[in-house]
Each structure stands twice: as structure tokens, then as C-alpha cells.
Design a protein around this motif. Sequence first.
Motif, mmCIF file in Angstrom:
data_model
loop_
_atom_site.group_PDB
_atom_site.id
_atom_site.type_symbol
_atom_site.label_atom_id
_atom_site.label_comp_id
_atom_site.label_asym_id
_atom_site.label_seq_id
_atom_site.Cartn_x
_atom_site.Cartn_y
_atom_site.Cartn_z
ATOM 1 N N UNK B 34 0.790 -1.352 0.039
ATOM 2 C CA UNK B 34 0.220 0.060 -0.069
ATOM 3 C C UNK B 34 0.738 1.219 0.053
ATOM 4 N N UNK B 35 2.048 0.975 1.025
ATOM 5 C CA UNK B 35 2.926 2.355 0.879
ATOM 6 C C UNK B 35 3.479 2.640 -0.424
ATOM 7 N N UNK B 36 4.053 1.355 -0.880
ATOM 8 C CA UNK B 36 4.738 1.575 -2.256
ATOM 9 C C UNK B 36 3.805 2.110 -3.386
ATOM 10 N N UNK B 37 2.679 1.408 -3.311
ATOM 11 C CA UNK B 37 1.832 1.960 -4.374
ATOM 12 C C UNK B 37 1.587 3.691 -4.386
ATOM 13 N N UNK B 38 1.331 4.010 -2.774
ATOM 14 C CA UNK B 38 1.054 5.455 -2.669
ATOM 15 C C UNK B 38 2.456 6.069 -3.288
ATOM 16 N N UNK B 39 3.685 5.709 -3.054
ATOM 17 C CA UNK B 39 4.863 6.269 -3.777
ATOM 18 C C UNK B 39 4.783 6.278 -5.090
ATOM 19 N N UNK B 40 4.644 5.165 -5.556
ATOM 20 C CA UNK B 40 4.931 5.171 -7.078
ATOM 21 C C UNK B 40 4.061 5.793 -7.814
ATOM 22 N N UNK B 41 2.531 5.971 -7.207
ATOM 23 C CA UNK B 41 1.539 6.766 -7.699
ATOM 24 C C UNK B 41 2.037 8.402 -7.820
ATOM 25 N N UNK B 42 2.962 8.622 -7.218
ATOM 26 C CA UNK B 42 3.481 9.994 -7.197
ATOM 27 C C UNK B 42 4.795 10.101 -8.070
ATOM 28 N N UNK B 43 5.193 9.181 -8.771
ATOM 29 C CA UNK B 43 6.535 8.998 -9.528
ATOM 30 C C UNK B 43 6.076 8.717 -10.751
ATOM 31 N N UNK B 44 7.195 9.087 -11.706
ATOM 32 C CA UNK B 44 7.264 8.664 -12.975
ATOM 33 C C UNK B 44 8.010 7.197 -12.969
ATOM 34 N N UNK B 45 7.288 6.313 -12.641
ATOM 35 C CA UNK B 45 7.644 4.678 -12.498
ATOM 36 C C UNK B 45 7.416 4.014 -13.734
ATOM 37 N N UNK B 267 3.582 -1.127 -18.816
ATOM 38 C CA UNK B 267 4.759 -0.961 -18.119
ATOM 39 C C UNK B 267 4.965 0.569 -17.561
ATOM 40 N N UNK B 268 3.807 1.205 -17.117
ATOM 41 C CA UNK B 268 3.674 2.548 -16.531
ATOM 42 C C UNK B 268 3.074 2.361 -15.195
ATOM 43 N N UNK B 269 4.005 1.838 -14.455
ATOM 44 C CA UNK B 269 3.517 1.429 -12.919
ATOM 45 C C UNK B 269 2.934 2.678 -11.957
ATOM 46 N N UNK B 270 3.607 3.772 -12.213
ATOM 47 C CA UNK B 270 3.074 4.968 -11.740
ATOM 48 C C UNK B 270 1.594 5.217 -12.119
ATOM 49 N N UNK B 271 1.102 5.070 -13.156
ATOM 50 C CA UNK B 271 -0.143 5.243 -13.597
ATOM 51 C C UNK B 271 -1.047 4.102 -13.247
ATOM 52 N N UNK B 272 -0.427 2.942 -13.265
ATOM 53 C CA UNK B 272 -1.288 1.781 -12.842
ATOM 54 C C UNK B 272 -1.606 1.772 -11.081
ATOM 55 N N UNK B 273 -0.554 2.279 -10.537
ATOM 56 C CA UNK B 273 -0.539 2.415 -9.083
ATOM 57 C C UNK B 273 -1.678 3.472 -8.698
ATOM 58 N N UNK B 274 -1.686 4.645 -9.511
ATOM 59 C CA UNK B 274 -2.715 5.894 -9.344
ATOM 60 C C UNK B 274 -4.041 5.223 -9.502
ATOM 61 N N UNK B 275 -4.270 4.285 -10.490
ATOM 62 C CA UNK B 275 -5.619 3.777 -10.806
ATOM 63 C C UNK B 275 -6.275 2.923 -9.659
ATOM 64 N N UNK B 276 -5.113 2.004 -9.009
ATOM 65 C CA UNK B 276 -5.795 1.004 -8.046
ATOM 66 C C UNK B 276 -5.902 1.786 -6.832
ATOM 67 N N UNK B 277 -4.966 2.844 -6.675
ATOM 68 C CA UNK B 277 -5.252 3.739 -5.344
ATOM 69 C C UNK B 277 -6.607 4.179 -5.287
ATOM 70 N N UNK B 278 -7.206 4.429 -6.609
ATOM 71 C CA UNK B 278 -8.495 5.218 -6.700
ATOM 72 C C UNK B 278 -9.483 3.945 -6.377
ATOM 73 N N UNK B 279 -9.147 2.769 -6.731
ATOM 74 C CA UNK B 279 -9.987 1.647 -6.653
ATOM 75 C C UNK B 279 -10.025 1.267 -5.081
ATOM 76 N N UNK B 280 -8.889 1.570 -4.225
ATOM 77 C CA UNK B 280 -8.921 1.058 -3.104
ATOM 78 C C UNK B 280 -9.921 2.289 -2.234
ATOM 79 N N UNK B 281 -9.677 3.587 -2.718
ATOM 80 C CA UNK B 281 -10.426 4.699 -2.041
ATOM 81 C C UNK B 281 -11.864 4.479 -2.208
ATOM 82 N N UNK B 282 -12.435 4.010 -3.502
ATOM 83 C CA UNK B 282 -13.689 3.574 -3.502
ATOM 84 C C UNK B 282 -14.101 2.543 -2.693
#
Lengths: 271, 300
Positions: B34-45, B267-282
Motif C-alpha cells: 500500500x505504501x509502495x503504491x502510494x509512492x509509485x503513484x506520485x512517481x514517474x515509475x 509498464x507504466x507502474x506509476x499510472x497503474x498505481x494511481x488507478x489502483x489507489x482510486x480503486x482502494x479509495x472507492x
Amino acid sequence: MSDSAVRRAIYTAIGVLILAMMLFPVYWMVNASLQPSGNTLTAGFLPLNPTFEGYRRALSEQGRNLVTSVLIAGGTVVLCLLISAPCAYALSQFRSRWVGIGLLAILVSQMIPGIVIANALYTAYERLGLLNSIPGLIVANCSSGIPFAILILRSFMLSLPPSLVEAARVDGAGLFRAFVAIVLPISRNSLITAGLFTFLFSWSDFLFALTLTTKGRVRPVTLGIYQYLGTQVQNWNAVMATAVLSAIPAIVLLVVAQKYIAAGAIGGAVK
Amino acid sequence: MSSRGRRRRGEDLTKVLFVAPAALAMLALFGYPVLKNLMMSLQDYTLRTFFTGQAPWVGLRNYTTVVTDQLFSQAMVNTALFTIGSIAFQFAAGLALALFFRRRFPLSNLLRSLLLLPWLLPLIVSSATWRSILEQDSGILNRTLTGLGLINDPVPWLNSPSVALIAVIGVNIWIGIPFNVTLLYSGLADIPQELYEAGQLDGATGWRGFRYITWPNLRAVASVLLVLGVVYTIKVLDIILGLTGGGPANATQTLATQSYQRSFVDFKFGEGAALSNILIAISLLFAVVYLRGTRRAVDE
């Protein structure tokens, strides 16, 4: 026949009809696996000329993947139970404010999509060299196994009287020895239930297999089926034969542990 | 220190050791991701990160990228339809079947346990089986429907953008019914028989019995079941990937499949992480709001 006997017979008939409708796809899977190769256009409702060609192909093409799946699922069961059983006991018998926090953490963990775990593990595994490895998949599968096993085992261990362990403690056994010598043997059935479910979960795992493997070396059978589906399917009988073989753990669980399943489903979901 | 005190100390340590492996595992398998995803979602990963080791911070750019993507609104609508459609029908069918199996008749228990098989099968096995059943030209469903004269032309269940989502929801309903039956059945079994006997004296039988006795007593189980349903359904991936892969023309693309696509296909992990964080939030939002609402309803 009395009136109520007639009515009950009608209910049974309706029940059989419902079951037949619900299980038709399962029947169709078995039927299609026994049909001669080619598409299902020619497949009749009954395998009148059954052939085991599909199974021969399935075993030669997916045999290795089946073994991989067994190793992964077996490893996950062992690791999960080793980790979960002591924790479940602690959550059922120790009194501490941490118990509530632990249970809440387990419930919240159920909301984390597997893709989040896969995302993070992929980058970590890349560095640790755990991509394309059986241990890597075992660890990943523990993410579904451990919370579930803890909940199942705890709901059983809640019913253990504390006096059971205290008696052993009076005789001088430490907490850990009392746990191994007394609690675990008594909890045998719930350990089996948790173990069977954990096996089934990791056997069924598709997401981690899909994301944490990049080469063909380590390929669980679920991924094998997916790759069959990737292109226009030419041989449904081989695909369906693989599907039947992959359904075996579910069927074993249903037959062997039938009475524990409902308890397991409920224990894992509600308590 | 007295020997008793020492023993207590050792005991506390043992107690910690009972929990430590599981706590560490939960941290590694849930906390870290969860932490890693939060970080990745803010990075150009991206894939490049693995070679260069560099993932520059980009603030909320990944979020704006995925949200403004033209696919996002479609994925949101599909996710909502998939989740609501699946749960509504699973629950209704599950309740009907649970009530049916509450009646006493020969083989009732056996039939009810066999009903669980679709839920126990690996999802990819169910997907493969349904793919063969739903095949447009040779699938048994179209052959049966045309044979019965119900349709003239075979329905492209999985190949038509207008039908595919319905077909995928249908398969997911089939998978979910057994779980709903099991939980609702156990909820029904927990309702004391005396309530019905008392209700009978007041004329609460049949529909009135259901309305005034069964449903109020079933509500706690039902609300847990619905929350679980949303939390599980919203993240479903196997079934959709196995049946349609998100196609045709993105008709079955959901937030979960999009997240998978961005991370592991593009292989755009940052964008994937952003989407899955939205999923968790919902799902978190839904669970909190719903459970608070029902707790109040149950308490009253």
C-alpha cells in the motif's frame, strides 16, 4: 403417499433442477473435454464417442505446469499454517487491546486489490531476483492465505477452554510447548480446513502468476489455460481437459471437506 | 527479580513471538504494497526505472493522466455496472435459493453443498468453460437458442461491444451465487424458530413472515455480505481477462483491468498505481459509509 411427502418430493425435484442448471457449465467442461478435437461445433450434449486425446495433449503440454502448481500451492499451505496458527491462537486466547487492532487490520487487508500487491511485489522481486520463481509465488499467495487462515483458525480456537492449556502449564510446560502439544492436535480439523482452502486459493491464483512471471520457466496451470485462451482456440478438448484437471482440487475439497466448507466460508467472511 | 517475575517476562516474550511472524507477513504483504503504491503513484515509475533506478517525483500527474484519459469514464461506468449488476442478482438469487433450501426435503443438504462447486473452481477455469459455451458460432448457448427458435442469428456474446459486458456480468453472477446462498442460509439458520412460532399466532406467515421476521433478522448478515460483495467484485480481474481481455473496443474495461493494463502491459507502474489507489479509495469509502449506516440501523 401423504400430502406432505408429495410436497417434499416436489421440492427435491426442484432442487435437483436448480442444481442441474447451476452445474451445467461444469458438466459441459467435462463433456467438451471428451469430445474429439476441433471446435465445439460438432460437440453433442453427450460424449457418445469419448476420446482421451484432449487429456493426452493436456498432460503433455500442461503436465509440467500442473506440477508447478502443486509445488506452489503445497508450499503456500505450509508457510501459511506455520505463520497463521500461532497468531490465530494469540488472537483467540490472549487478552490485549492489540487483538482488536489485529482483527481490524485483517479485515482492511481484504480490501486491498491483488493488483496493488502485484504492483509492489513486482518491483521488489525484480530487485530481489524473485521474479519467475516458485518461492516468489508462494510468498505472494500467502497474501490471500494468511488472513483467511488466521480467521478460520481463530474462530475454532475461540472455543478452546483456557483451562486446557493451563493444566499443561501447571505441569511445567512453557506456553509454546503447550501450544504445540495440546492446542495444535485439538485444532486438527480446523488446520485441515484452513490448509485445504489455502491450497485451493493458491492453486487458483491467476493474478500473481500472470504478473510475477515473465518467462515460461515457472508457469502455473492457470496461466497455461490463459495462454490457451490467448489465441483463437483450435482445440477446445485440450483446453477443457486442462480445465477439468485444474478443477480436481475444488472437487476434492467439496467431497472430502464438505462439512467444513460452509463453516470455512462463513468463518472467513464474517467473524 | 523473583523467578515468578522472570517467568512472566519470558512469557510476554513468547506471546510476542506468537504474533510476530504473522504481523511481519501482513506488513510485508499489505503494509508495504500500500505504501509502495502510494509512492509509485506520485512517481514517474516505468520500465526505464528498472534500468536507470530513477523514478522522478511528479506530484499528482499520474492521477490527472489516468482521470483525464478518455477511457476513464467508461471504465468507471463499466465498474459500476459490473459491480452493481453482479451483486444485485447474486444476492437476489442467493436469497431465493437460501429460502428454498430452508425447507426440509430429502437431499436438501447434499444439493446445497454441491451448489458450491462454481464458487470453488479456479476463476480462469470458469472463464475458459464459459468462453466455450458463449462462442458465437459453435458455442452451445447459441446452438441451443437457435435450435429452440428463440433467436434467428447467433448472438456475439463476447464479441459485440453492446453485449459483452452483460455476458461478463452474467458469468460473474453465476460464480457468486453459491457464496451468497451459503452465507444467507447460515443467516437464516440462526433465526430462532420460536420467532416464527410466535409470529404464526399473530398471522405473520408467508410474505408477512418474511417481511417482519426473516428480513429484519437477516439484515446484519446481508449488510456484511453486500459490503464483501462490493469489495470483492470491484477488483475482479481474472474473469474479465479470461473472457474478453477488456474488449471488444474496451466494452468490458474496468478500473481493475485498466490498472493491470497500465502496469503490466504498458509498464507504466506509476499510472497503474494511481488507478489502483482510486480503486482502494472507492471500496474503503463504500465499506465505511455502508457499515456505519447499517450499524446504526442494527442498533436501533
